[in-house]
Scaffold this motif. Structure first.
Motif, PDB file in Angstrom:
ATOM      1  N   ASP A  57       0.826  -1.205   0.000  1.00  0.00           N
ATOM      2  CA  ASP A  57       0.000   0.000   0.000  1.00  0.00           C
ATOM      3  C   ASP A  57       0.861   1.257   0.000  1.00  0.00           C
ATOM      4  O   ASP A  57       0.787   2.088  -0.909  1.00  0.00           O
ATOM      5  N   ARG A  75      -4.804   0.319   4.341  1.00  0.00           N
ATOM      6  CA  ARG A  75      -4.829  -0.521   3.145  1.00  0.00           C
ATOM      7  C   ARG A  75      -6.260  -0.842   2.702  1.00  0.00           C
ATOM      8  O   ARG A  75      -6.609  -0.722   1.531  1.00  0.00           O
ATOM      9  N   SER A  76      -7.071  -1.277   3.652  1.00  0.00           N
ATOM     10  CA  SER A  76      -8.392  -1.795   3.293  1.00  0.00           C
ATOM     11  C   SER A  76      -9.310  -0.776   2.625  1.00  0.00           C
ATOM     12  O   SER A  76     -10.093  -1.157   1.743  1.00  0.00           O
ATOM     13  N   GLU A  79      -8.761  -0.919  -1.013  1.00  0.00           N
ATOM     14  CA  GLU A  79      -9.354  -2.119  -1.590  1.00  0.00           C
ATOM     15  C   GLU A  79     -10.867  -1.966  -1.699  1.00  0.00           C
ATOM     16  O   GLU A  79     -11.485  -2.425  -2.671  1.00  0.00           O
ATOM     17  N   SER A  82     -11.849  -0.182  -4.878  1.00  0.00           N
ATOM     18  CA  SER A  82     -11.781  -1.065  -6.043  1.00  0.00           C
ATOM     19  C   SER A  82     -12.984  -1.991  -6.109  1.00  0.00           C
ATOM     20  O   SER A  82     -13.498  -2.296  -7.190  1.00  0.00           O
ATOM     21  N   ARG A  95      -8.983  -5.293   6.110  1.00  0.00           N
ATOM     22  CA  ARG A  95      -8.729  -6.442   5.248  1.00  0.00           C
ATOM     23  C   ARG A  95      -9.087  -7.694   6.027  1.00  0.00           C
ATOM     24  O   ARG A  95      -8.735  -7.826   7.206  1.00  0.00           O
ATOM     25  N   GLY A 146     -13.979 -10.524  -1.954  1.00  0.00           N
ATOM     26  CA  GLY A 146     -13.038  -9.956  -2.912  1.00  0.00           C
ATOM     27  C   GLY A 146     -12.506 -11.021  -3.841  1.00  0.00           C
ATOM     28  O   GLY A 146     -13.262 -11.850  -4.359  1.00  0.00           O
ATOM     29  N   ARG A 150      -8.400 -12.462  -0.397  1.00  0.00           N
ATOM     30  CA  ARG A 150      -8.426 -11.072   0.027  1.00  0.00           C
ATOM     31  C   ARG A 150      -9.864 -10.552   0.086  1.00  0.00           C
ATOM     32  O   ARG A 150     -10.515 -10.393  -0.955  1.00  0.00           O
ATOM     33  N   ASP A 248      -7.012  -5.814  -5.727  1.00  0.00           N
ATOM     34  CA  ASP A 248      -7.906  -4.708  -5.388  1.00  0.00           C
ATOM     35  C   ASP A 248      -7.160  -3.514  -4.823  1.00  0.00           C
ATOM     36  O   ASP A 248      -7.546  -2.365  -5.072  1.00  0.00           O
ATOM     37  N   LEU A 249      -6.103  -3.744  -4.055  1.00  0.00           N
ATOM     38  CA  LEU A 249      -5.342  -2.636  -3.485  1.00  0.00           C
ATOM     39  C   LEU A 249      -4.833  -1.699  -4.573  1.00  0.00           C
ATOM     40  O   LEU A 249      -4.993  -0.471  -4.489  1.00  0.00           O
TER      41      LEU A 249
END
Length: 403
Positions: A57, A75-76, A79, A82, A95, A146, A150, A248-249
């Motif tokens: 990230d 980070r999440s 995601e 996305s 996450r 996801g 993830r 996704d990240l």
């Protein structure tokens, strides 16, 4: 002028005895990268700001020109963007990995065997996350599926004072010293514990064990954060761009930056991915008017986490043959000037099975400014001997664009 960044996630490593004390990047057969190195520039870049955790990230934000110390909010949430999950400013995201824990003793005594449950398929994972959501969903908490292992948890108006550990940082270790901490960490820990009870006996995991695959027998919650706000890439650099990734990240970073996210059929986030499809998607974006494309390949990082020496070397060779070579050949056919930069976001040493914050080697090739150096190759050793070094990672892209 067209610009392409090709990022081999976690590609950098350490010298390894089994590779004649070479790194995987040194040892791999990568004729196209090495040919570009002989005509381009090699150097090092510190993608992780001092004091920040070495994650994909923070590192990818830096490579794309965003100072992580200013713009990183977790980070999440990247995601979540996305995945198309709408977030309020008061939402906290997490996450949620599907992991494999050992089966001995109480939950706290278990060992984390695999952060990805043998890279569980997306189809299997969706069924498991559906079960997780049905078990835990409330007005405050919900889970979203996801890709592969993830996934995402959203806690509406949740707390943000957690101390949570990425599962890939503690592979092979007992989890007792890495369980959630914080004022309401008990809520997360209880969900992780309860998930083990019903996921262990879920029909999908029973079938996986029969097939000799590791079960996704627990959720692991980490990577908390709030909705990010990034300045638009086109306003920063005057370039229209696209991002190509299976992760996704990376897609989320691109979308937050106003870049077009391009999906590629067969892109998986591991070594069994559609390398050529990513390369051709990049070329199509450039043909259709984009100035810049960011091609992200996750495979080397996953091989590093899984301690797969042979596959890490192979992933670099496939990146060279099916991504770098294809993009260079197609760009030459276009007849326009172009610049290519190749680099990892961070090292993922096989010895450690997790990320480090060491500087990574970069390669810049400019079609209109070739400089012959027959001795030069693209690897960590040549980069270390180079005088070219960027101690502030987010400044490299401006140099690449010559802004």
């Amino acid at each position: 002028m067209k610009y392409v960044i090709i990022l081999g996630d976690g590609m950098a490593d350490e010298p390894i005895k089994e590779l004649n004390n070479q790194t995987p990047l040194q040892y791999a057969n990568k004729p196209t990268m090495d040919a570009l190195a002989k005509l381009g520039e090699i150097g090092r870049v510190h993608t992780i700001p001092k004091g920040m955790a070495p994650g994909s990230d923070t590192a990818n934000l830096a490579v794309l020109g965003y100072d992580p110390s200013l713009y990183y909010t977790g980070r999440s949430p990247l995601e979540a963007v996305s995945m198309g999950v709408e977030l309020l400013d008061s939402d906290i995201t997490f996450r949620c990995n599907l992991v494999t824990l050992s089966d001995e003793g109480e939950y706290k005594d278990k060992v984390i065997l695999d952060h990805s449950a043998d890279e569980i398929s997306t189809e299997e994972a969706r069924e498991l996350i559906k079960a997780v959501n049905e078990h835990f969903r409330s007005k405050a908490i919900e889970f979203h599926p996801g890709i592969s292992y993830r996934h995402l948890m959203v806690w509406h108006e949740g707390p943000d004072d957690f101390d949570l550990t990425p599962p890939h940082d503690i592979l092979g270790k007992s989890i007792k010293d890495y369980l959630p901490k914080g004022s309401q960490s008990g809520t997360i820990l209880n969900m992780m514990k309860e998930s083990y009870d019903f996921l262990s006996v879920h029909p999908i995991n029973i079938q996986r064990v029969k097939k000799g695959l590791r079960p996704a027998n627990s959720i692991w919650i980490w990577g908390e954060g709030r909705r990010p706000r990034l300045p638009l890439f086109e306003e920063k650099y005057g370039l229209k761009g696209s991002v190509i990734s299976a992760v996704d990240l990376i897609k989320g970073i691109g979308i937050c930056a106003g870049l077009k996210s391009v999906d590629v059929e067969g892109a998986t986030g591991n070594i069994h991915t559609n390398f050529e499809g990513k390369a051709m998607a990049a070329i199509n974006e450039l043909k259709n008017g984009q100035d810049f494309v960011y091609v992200h390949v996750e495979a080397p990082d996953e091989c590093g986490h899984r301690n797969e020496l042979e596959n890490k070397v192979k992933s670099i060779e496939l990146l060279d043959e099916k991504v770098v070579k294809v993009i260079v050949e197609e760009l030459n056919l276009l007849g326009e000037d172009y610049s290519i930069m190749i680099l990892p976001d961070h090292p993922t040493p096989l010895r450690l099975r997790t990320h480090t914050d060491d500087p990574v080697p970069y390669l810049i090739y400019r079609k209109n400014k070739e400089v012959l150096n027959l001795e030069q190759k693209y690897d960590e050793i040549f980069a270390t001997s180079s005088k070219n070094c960027f101690p502030i990672g987010h400044e490299l892209i401006e140099y690449f664009f010559k802004k």
